[in-house]
Motif scaffolding. Structure first.
Motif, short mmCIF file in Angstrom:
data_model
loop_
_atom_site.label_atom_id
_atom_site.label_comp_id
_atom_site.label_asym_id
_atom_site.label_seq_id
_atom_site.Cartn_x
_atom_site.Cartn_y
_atom_site.Cartn_z
N ASN A 15 0.84 -1.19 0.00
CA ASN A 15 0.00 0.00 0.00
C ASN A 15 0.88 1.25 0.00
O ASN A 15 1.63 1.50 0.94
CB ASN A 15 -0.91 -0.02 1.23
N LEU A 16 0.80 2.05 -1.06
CA LEU A 16 1.70 3.20 -1.22
C LEU A 16 1.42 4.32 -0.23
O LEU A 16 2.36 4.96 0.25
CB LEU A 16 1.61 3.74 -2.66
N GLU A 17 0.16 4.59 0.09
CA GLU A 17 -0.16 5.65 1.04
C GLU A 17 0.40 5.35 2.42
O GLU A 17 0.98 6.22 3.06
CB GLU A 17 -1.67 5.86 1.10
N LYS A 18 0.23 4.12 2.85
CA LYS A 18 0.74 3.71 4.17
C LYS A 18 2.27 3.77 4.18
O LYS A 18 2.88 4.27 5.12
CB LYS A 18 0.25 2.30 4.49
N GLN A 20 4.24 5.61 2.26
CA GLN A 20 4.66 7.01 2.17
C GLN A 20 4.74 7.62 3.57
O GLN A 20 5.69 8.34 3.88
CB GLN A 20 3.67 7.80 1.30
N GLU A 21 3.77 7.30 4.41
CA GLU A 21 3.77 7.81 5.78
C GLU A 21 4.89 7.17 6.60
O GLU A 21 5.57 7.84 7.38
CB GLU A 21 2.40 7.54 6.43
N ARG A 24 8.39 8.73 5.50
CA ARG A 24 8.40 10.18 5.23
C ARG A 24 9.72 10.84 5.62
O ARG A 24 10.13 11.80 4.99
CB ARG A 24 7.21 10.85 5.89
N THR A 32 7.93 11.44 -4.11
CA THR A 32 6.78 10.57 -3.85
C THR A 32 7.08 9.15 -4.28
O THR A 32 7.86 8.92 -5.22
CB THR A 32 5.53 11.07 -4.59
#
Length: 126
Positions: A15-18, A20-21, A24, A32
């Motif tokens: 999962n890219l959103e997870k 990325q966090e 960070r 990104t």
């Protein structure tokens, strides 16, 4: 990713959103994550700026090594597709200054052509 795939070292998308966090602090402004793959505890991340390899070490996985490879330093790469009896696909990346490639195995469900295409996009500068 199935347990068997994880045990034999094959990769699957994450999962890219997870992610990325989670990473960070490693990223620079305007960087990104475009694609990422997980192999057991290790992570293979394509950003719009570089390739990041996260290598979890030791029994607990608390010790972590982060490899940052600018796309301009990748001089050669190859993919090998999965076969009938060979259940994994393979990606090899040669980095300038190193004679041995970085090698990662991907499970048959992962589209190795997509992985190669993402890498080619950044290495070739398109």
């Amino acid at each position: 990713m199935g347990l068997f795939d994880g045990l034999i070292g094959n990769a699957s998308e994450v999962n890219l959103e997870k992610l990325q966090e989670e990473v960070r602090d490693l990223l620079i402004p305007n960087e990104t994550i475009k694609n990422a793959y997980k192999i057991i505890r290790d992570t293979f991340i394509f950003t719009n700026k570089r390739l990041i390899l996260i290598d979890k070490q030791g029994v607990t996985g608390k010790k972590t090594e982060y490899h940052s490879i600018p796309y301009k330093n990748i001089v050669h790469f190859s993919v090998e597709t999965a076969g009938t009896f060979d259940l994994d696909a393979e990606l090899k990346i040669w980095v300038s200054g190193s004679s041995l490639p970085i090698q990662k195995n991907f499970n048959k469900a992962t589209n190795i052509y997509k992985v190669q295409s993402v890498l080619a996009q950044y290495v070739l500068g398109t």
